[in-house]
Write a protein that holds these residues in place. Structure first.
Motif, PDB file in Angstrom:
ATOM      1  N   TYR A  13       2.355  10.404   3.778  1.00  0.00           N
ATOM      2  CA  TYR A  13       1.751  11.303   4.832  1.00  0.00           C
ATOM      3  C   TYR A  13       1.044  12.335   4.056  1.00  0.00           C
ATOM      4  O   TYR A  13       2.059  13.256   3.586  1.00  0.00           O
ATOM      5  CB  TYR A  13       2.853  11.703   5.725  1.00  0.00           C
ATOM      6  N   ASN A  14      -0.007  12.715   4.314  1.00  0.00           N
ATOM      7  CA  ASN A  14      -0.871  13.813   3.779  1.00  0.00           C
ATOM      8  C   ASN A  14      -0.461  14.097   1.979  1.00  0.00           C
ATOM      9  O   ASN A  14      -0.143  15.208   1.540  1.00  0.00           O
ATOM     10  CB  ASN A  14      -0.654  15.090   4.474  1.00  0.00           C
ATOM     11  N   ASN A  15      -0.378  13.039   1.369  1.00  0.00           N
ATOM     12  CA  ASN A  15      -0.377  12.812   0.054  1.00  0.00           C
ATOM     13  C   ASN A  15      -1.368  12.262  -0.570  1.00  0.00           C
ATOM     14  O   ASN A  15      -0.857  11.102  -1.469  1.00  0.00           O
ATOM     15  CB  ASN A  15       1.142  12.552  -0.279  1.00  0.00           C
ATOM     16  N   ASN A  16      -2.409  12.592  -0.437  1.00  0.00           N
ATOM     17  CA  ASN A  16      -3.685  11.724  -0.883  1.00  0.00           C
ATOM     18  C   ASN A  16      -3.612  11.723  -2.650  1.00  0.00           C
ATOM     19  O   ASN A  16      -3.885  10.616  -3.175  1.00  0.00           O
ATOM     20  CB  ASN A  16      -4.780  12.158  -0.461  1.00  0.00           C
ATOM     21  N   LYS A  17      -3.401  12.827  -3.139  1.00  0.00           N
ATOM     22  CA  LYS A  17      -3.223  12.734  -4.562  1.00  0.00           C
ATOM     23  C   LYS A  17      -2.366  11.799  -4.953  1.00  0.00           C
ATOM     24  O   LYS A  17      -2.501  10.983  -6.148  1.00  0.00           O
ATOM     25  CB  LYS A  17      -2.947  14.224  -5.002  1.00  0.00           C
ATOM     26  N   GLY A  18      -1.041  11.686  -4.456  1.00  0.00           N
ATOM     27  CA  GLY A  18       0.024  11.177  -4.896  1.00  0.00           C
ATOM     28  C   GLY A  18      -0.373   9.478  -4.556  1.00  0.00           C
ATOM     29  O   GLY A  18       0.132   8.697  -5.334  1.00  0.00           O
ATOM     30  N   LEU A  19      -0.767   9.181  -3.415  1.00  0.00           N
ATOM     31  CA  LEU A  19      -1.365   7.920  -3.100  1.00  0.00           C
ATOM     32  C   LEU A  19      -2.214   7.403  -4.017  1.00  0.00           C
ATOM     33  O   LEU A  19      -2.062   6.035  -4.437  1.00  0.00           O
ATOM     34  CB  LEU A  19      -1.907   8.270  -1.769  1.00  0.00           C
ATOM     35  N   ILE A  20      -3.048   8.062  -4.350  1.00  0.00           N
ATOM     36  CA  ILE A  20      -4.210   7.525  -5.599  1.00  0.00           C
ATOM     37  C   ILE A  20      -3.421   7.062  -6.709  1.00  0.00           C
ATOM     38  O   ILE A  20      -3.657   5.938  -7.295  1.00  0.00           O
ATOM     39  CB  ILE A  20      -5.221   8.670  -5.646  1.00  0.00           C
ATOM     40  N   ALA A  21      -2.424   8.075  -7.206  1.00  0.00           N
ATOM     41  CA  ALA A  21      -1.764   7.694  -8.505  1.00  0.00           C
ATOM     42  C   ALA A  21      -0.709   6.239  -8.266  1.00  0.00           C
ATOM     43  O   ALA A  21      -0.752   5.421  -8.972  1.00  0.00           O
ATOM     44  CB  ALA A  21      -0.809   8.963  -8.775  1.00  0.00           C
ATOM     45  N   THR A  22      -0.357   6.317  -7.033  1.00  0.00           N
ATOM     46  CA  THR A  22       0.444   5.060  -6.708  1.00  0.00           C
ATOM     47  C   THR A  22      -0.484   3.703  -6.730  1.00  0.00           C
ATOM     48  O   THR A  22       0.046   2.876  -7.239  1.00  0.00           O
ATOM     49  CB  THR A  22       1.270   5.165  -5.601  1.00  0.00           C
ATOM     50  N   LEU A  23      -1.456   3.794  -6.189  1.00  0.00           N
ATOM     51  CA  LEU A  23      -2.289   2.686  -5.874  1.00  0.00           C
ATOM     52  C   LEU A  23      -2.663   2.224  -7.363  1.00  0.00           C
ATOM     53  O   LEU A  23      -2.915   0.974  -7.654  1.00  0.00           O
ATOM     54  CB  LEU A  23      -3.485   3.059  -5.040  1.00  0.00           C
TER      55      LEU A  23
END
Length: 282
Positions: A13-23
């Motif tokens: 939820y609204n953590n695009n920066k963290g999402l990119i790192a996770t992916l």
């Protein structure tokens, strides 16, 4: 299409920066027998666009959705409903798998497989949280008695009868572990590997709120005697001496001199005498 060994479920939820790192940490794995499920809570920070781009780069993304939900555990339950893997693994946005770690996980049918995590705090140096090989009552009632879901590979059979309790906002993964391992006596084992870099700035890092929810669940679900003993042990823990108990309890002098503590531990152990976990595999 054969069932994958692993279903990786990512809630965001609204953590695009963290999402990119996770992916990126998932894409860098050489392990291939997995599907990826992403549950986004209607983010407005570019996360949806990131997921769309990711879906065009990988064949492992089996399902994703972006819609409002009722919190992180609601999102995780949605992911469970779409998972087809033999094991489920919850890797939320901001958490990153270590390089090629999935190739080292022994998916051998053990129902709860857990390793260690590298915690990345907001304003502190990173450190590795090493978990014990067995669950005991002191670990459960200690402030360190928390096995992060990011360290756990959970067999799908353990979600057949119940999913995560959305009445709790922080500890539902802890509740699931306690029920599965201590109450239902599922098989489990600890592997001496660091699985993930864990974002230490999340809501579950708030220990005051975590303990408030834990005490609430224990009071509502277990024997009153155990709840009283748990409260007493928490008070003892807060004196700063709690970490010494497992070590000192092995000595004769300690047992003789600290009678009250021994009685307290006996109260807790008496509750769990009917809920012993199975022998773990080494």
């Amino acid at each position: 299409m054969p069932r994958p060994t692993l279903s990786i479920i990512t809630v965001n939820y609204n953590n695009n920066k963290g999402l990119i790192a996770t992916l990126n940490s998932i894409k860098n794995q050489r392990f291939t027998s997995y599907e990826h499920i992403i549950i986004d809570a209607d983010s407005s920070d570019g996360s949806k666009e990131t997921i769309v781009a990711y879906s065009q780069e990988t064949s492992h993304l089996s399902y994703w959705v972006s819609e409002k939900d009722n919190g992180i555990y609601d999102g995780m339950n949605k992911g469970i409903e779409h998972a087809s893997g033999e094991y489920l693994y919850f890797l939320n946005s901001g958490d990153c798998l270590l390089e090629d770690i999935l190739l080292q996980i022994p998916f051998d049918g053990t129902q709860y497989i857990y390793g260690n995590i590298k915690v990345i705090p907001v304003n502190e140096k990173p450190w590795v949280w090493t978990y014990p090989d067995t669950f005991d009552t002191f670990f459960l009632a200690n402030n360190k008695g928390w096995i992060s879901q990011q360290a756990c590979f959970i067999h799908r059979s353990l979600f057949a009868n119940y999913q995560y309790d959305t009445n709790y906002r922080i500890i539902s993964d802890w509740i699931h572990a306690v029920r599965s391992i201590l109450f239902e006596k599922c098989t489990y084992k600890h592997i001496p590997l660091t699985i993930v870099e864990y974002d230490g700035g999340g809501e579950s890092s708030n220990y005051d709120r975590t303990w408030t929810e834990r005490k609430r669940w224990i009071k509502e679900n277990v024997d009153e005697t155990f709840f009283q003993a748990f409260t007493e042990l928490e008070a003892f823990r807060e004196t700063g001496l709690g970490d010494l108990v497992p070590l000192l309890n092995q000595t004769h002098k300690f047992k003789k001199r600290i009678k009250k503590v021994i009685i307290l531990l006996y109260k807790i152990n008496s509750f769990f005498s009917f809920h012993q976990p199975k022998q773990t595999e080494k």
